[in-house]
Design an enzyme around this catalytic site. Structure first.
Site, PDB file in Angstrom:
ATOM      1  N   ASN A  13       0.870  -1.180   0.000  1.00  0.00           N
ATOM      2  CA  ASN A  13       0.000   0.000   0.000  1.00  0.00           C
ATOM      3  C   ASN A  13       0.903   1.224   0.000  1.00  0.00           C
ATOM      4  OD1 ASN A  13      -1.785   2.072   0.442  1.00  0.00           O
ATOM      5  ND2 ASN A  13      -2.350   1.436   2.529  1.00  0.00           N
ATOM      6  N   TRP A  14       1.037   1.837  -1.167  1.00  0.00           N
ATOM      7  CA  TRP A  14       1.940   2.987  -1.276  1.00  0.00           C
ATOM      8  C   TRP A  14       1.374   4.223  -0.591  1.00  0.00           C
ATOM      9  CZ3 TRP A  14       4.926   3.706  -6.539  1.00  0.00           C
ATOM     10  CH2 TRP A  14       5.836   2.643  -6.687  1.00  0.00           C
ATOM     11  N   LYS A  15       0.099   4.204  -0.228  1.00  0.00           N
ATOM     12  CA  LYS A  15      -0.535   5.401   0.349  1.00  0.00           C
ATOM     13  C   LYS A  15      -0.286   6.584  -0.603  1.00  0.00           C
ATOM     14  CE  LYS A  15      -0.069   3.229   4.813  1.00  0.00           C
ATOM     15  NZ  LYS A  15       0.057   3.344   6.259  1.00  0.00           N
ATOM     16  N   HIS A  91      -9.462   1.489   5.096  1.00  0.00           N
ATOM     17  CA  HIS A  91      -8.173   1.695   5.767  1.00  0.00           C
ATOM     18  C   HIS A  91      -8.371   2.704   6.903  1.00  0.00           C
ATOM     19  CE1 HIS A  91      -4.019   2.710   6.564  1.00  0.00           C
ATOM     20  NE2 HIS A  91      -3.688   1.608   5.919  1.00  0.00           N
ATOM     21  N   GLU A  93      -6.676   5.088   7.834  1.00  0.00           N
ATOM     22  CA  GLU A  93      -6.398   6.483   7.446  1.00  0.00           C
ATOM     23  C   GLU A  93      -7.596   7.108   6.740  1.00  0.00           C
ATOM     24  OE1 GLU A  93      -2.701   5.612   5.504  1.00  0.00           O
ATOM     25  OE2 GLU A  93      -1.841   5.106   7.446  1.00  0.00           O
ATOM     26  N   GLU A 163      -5.173  -4.555  10.794  1.00  0.00           N
ATOM     27  CA  GLU A 163      -4.151  -3.530  10.944  1.00  0.00           C
ATOM     28  C   GLU A 163      -4.402  -2.749  12.230  1.00  0.00           C
ATOM     29  OE1 GLU A 163      -2.306  -2.491   6.845  1.00  0.00           O
ATOM     30  OE2 GLU A 163      -3.917  -1.097   7.257  1.00  0.00           O
ATOM     31  N   GLY A 169       2.831   2.469  10.754  1.00  0.00           N
ATOM     32  CA  GLY A 169       3.802   3.545  10.564  1.00  0.00           C
ATOM     33  C   GLY A 169       4.552   3.927  11.827  1.00  0.00           C
ATOM     34  N   SER A 207       3.720  -1.937  10.313  1.00  0.00           N
ATOM     35  CA  SER A 207       5.171  -2.004  10.503  1.00  0.00           C
ATOM     36  C   SER A 207       5.779  -3.359  10.139  1.00  0.00           C
ATOM     37  CB  SER A 207       5.544  -1.591  11.935  1.00  0.00           C
ATOM     38  OG  SER A 207       5.164  -0.244  12.177  1.00  0.00           O
ATOM     39  N   GLY A 228       2.941  -1.091   4.224  1.00  0.00           N
ATOM     40  CA  GLY A 228       2.992   0.341   3.919  1.00  0.00           C
ATOM     41  C   GLY A 228       4.404   0.765   3.554  1.00  0.00           C
ATOM     42  N   GLY A 229       5.113   1.363   4.519  1.00  0.00           N
ATOM     43  CA  GLY A 229       6.439   1.941   4.273  1.00  0.00           C
ATOM     44  C   GLY A 229       7.398   1.022   3.524  1.00  0.00           C
TER      45      GLY A 229
HETATM   46  P1  13P Z   1       3.202   0.527   7.610  1.00  0.00           P
HETATM   47  O1  13P Z   1       3.679  -0.804   7.036  1.00  0.00           O
HETATM   48  O2  13P Z   1       3.939   1.686   7.072  1.00  0.00           O
HETATM   49  O3  13P Z   1       3.126   0.460   9.098  1.00  0.00           O
HETATM   50  O4  13P Z   1       1.688   0.712   7.092  1.00  0.00           O
HETATM   51  C1  13P Z   1       0.795  -0.331   7.230  1.00  0.00           C
HETATM   52  C2  13P Z   1      -0.433   0.004   6.489  1.00  0.00           C
HETATM   53  O5  13P Z   1      -1.173   0.892   6.884  1.00  0.00           O
HETATM   54  C3  13P Z   1      -0.720  -0.736   5.249  1.00  0.00           C
HETATM   55  O6  13P Z   1      -1.994  -0.479   4.780  1.00  0.00           O
END
Ligand code: 13P
Length: 245
Positions: A13-15, A91, A93, A163, A169, A207, A228-229
């Site tokens: 997930n590149w956000k 999600h 966010e 999640e 993050g 994470s 994510g990251g």
């Molecule tokens: P991180 O891997 O950066 O913690 O993000 C997880 C996430 O929200 C994937 O959708």
């Protein structure tokens, strides 16, 4: 009941990150293995440029409406035209930044399923809920909202990502035991609604990195990850895919 055919999945997930140059490095160099489902959930403007990559295309959200006067929103049929197969829904966010309620999330799940695509439905508790040890109840309520609107059949065509918000993050990954405990709870509850939940891919997100992925994915009910990251670094993402395969 269908045979248990759960295939591991790693979804990036590149956000709201990345660039066309970064995407090119992924389309040129990321090699998927047939033993896992590899998905990249990209910012919508990059989806057309990603079609030649060796991964399934995912989006990060879509409208609950099929079309109409919804400025700035993106419909599921538009995403389908671009070759998108998976769409992240709910999600944390989006629940926070866009005040998406459990009901809106459920409506989006139904819209995605109606179009023949697969939602990656995100659930997970904030820190204060975890500290009160109420994570199972919290997650169950999120799932029940979807069941109420979509019926038990949503489980036939849905990936679910657990999640925990406190792990997203933050570098504070849930331990493999903490994650497996909630995943087992989710599967047990889903099985009460639909026996095909034995085949539902349950992803852990929060994470995940190249060092902790293997220990997380080794658990019975953790079928892969939503990353994510670490999905923004080709080498790390490839290593996480390898840990799932
Ligand atoms: P991180 O891997 O950066 O913690 O993000 C997880 C996430 O929200 C994937 O959708």
């Amino acid at each position: 009941m269908m045979a248990n055919v759960r295939k591991p999945m790693v979804a990036g997930n590149w956000k709201m990150n990345g660039s066309l140059a970064l995407l090119k490095s992924f389309t040129d160099s990321l090699e998927s293995s047939s033993t896992i489902d590899t998905v990249l959930c990209l910012p919508a403007p990059y989806l057309t440029a990603a079609s030649k990559g060796d991964f399934a295309l995912g989006a990060q959200d879509c409208s609950q409406f099929e079309s109409g006067a919804h400025t700035g929103d993106i419909s599921v049929s538009m995403l389908k035209e671009l070759g998108v197969e998976y769409i992240i829904i709910g999600h944390s966010e989006r629940r926070q930044d866009h005040a998406e309620s459990n009901i809106v999330v459920a409506e989006k799940v139904q819209t995605v399923i109606n179009a023949g695509l697969i939602p990656i439905l995100c659930v997970g508790e904030p820190l204060e809920v975890r500290e009160a040890n109420q994570q199972n109840e919290f997650v169950l309520e999120q799932l029940q909202a979807v069941q109420t609107i979509c019926g038990n059949e949503f489980i036939d065509n849905c990936v679910i990502a657990y999640e925990p918000i406190w792990a997203i993050g933050t570098g504070k990954t849930a331990s493999p035991e903490q994650a497996q405990e909630v995943h087992k709870f989710i599967r047990t509850e889903l099985l009460k609604w639909n026996s095909n939940a034995a085949n539902t891919q349950l992803l852990y997100g929060g994470s995940v990195n190249a060092s902790n992925a293997e220990a997380l994915f080794a658990n019975e009910d953790i079928d892969g990850g939503l990353i994510g990251g670490a999905s923004l670094k080709l080498e790390d993402f490839a290593a996480i895919c390898k840990a799932a395969g």
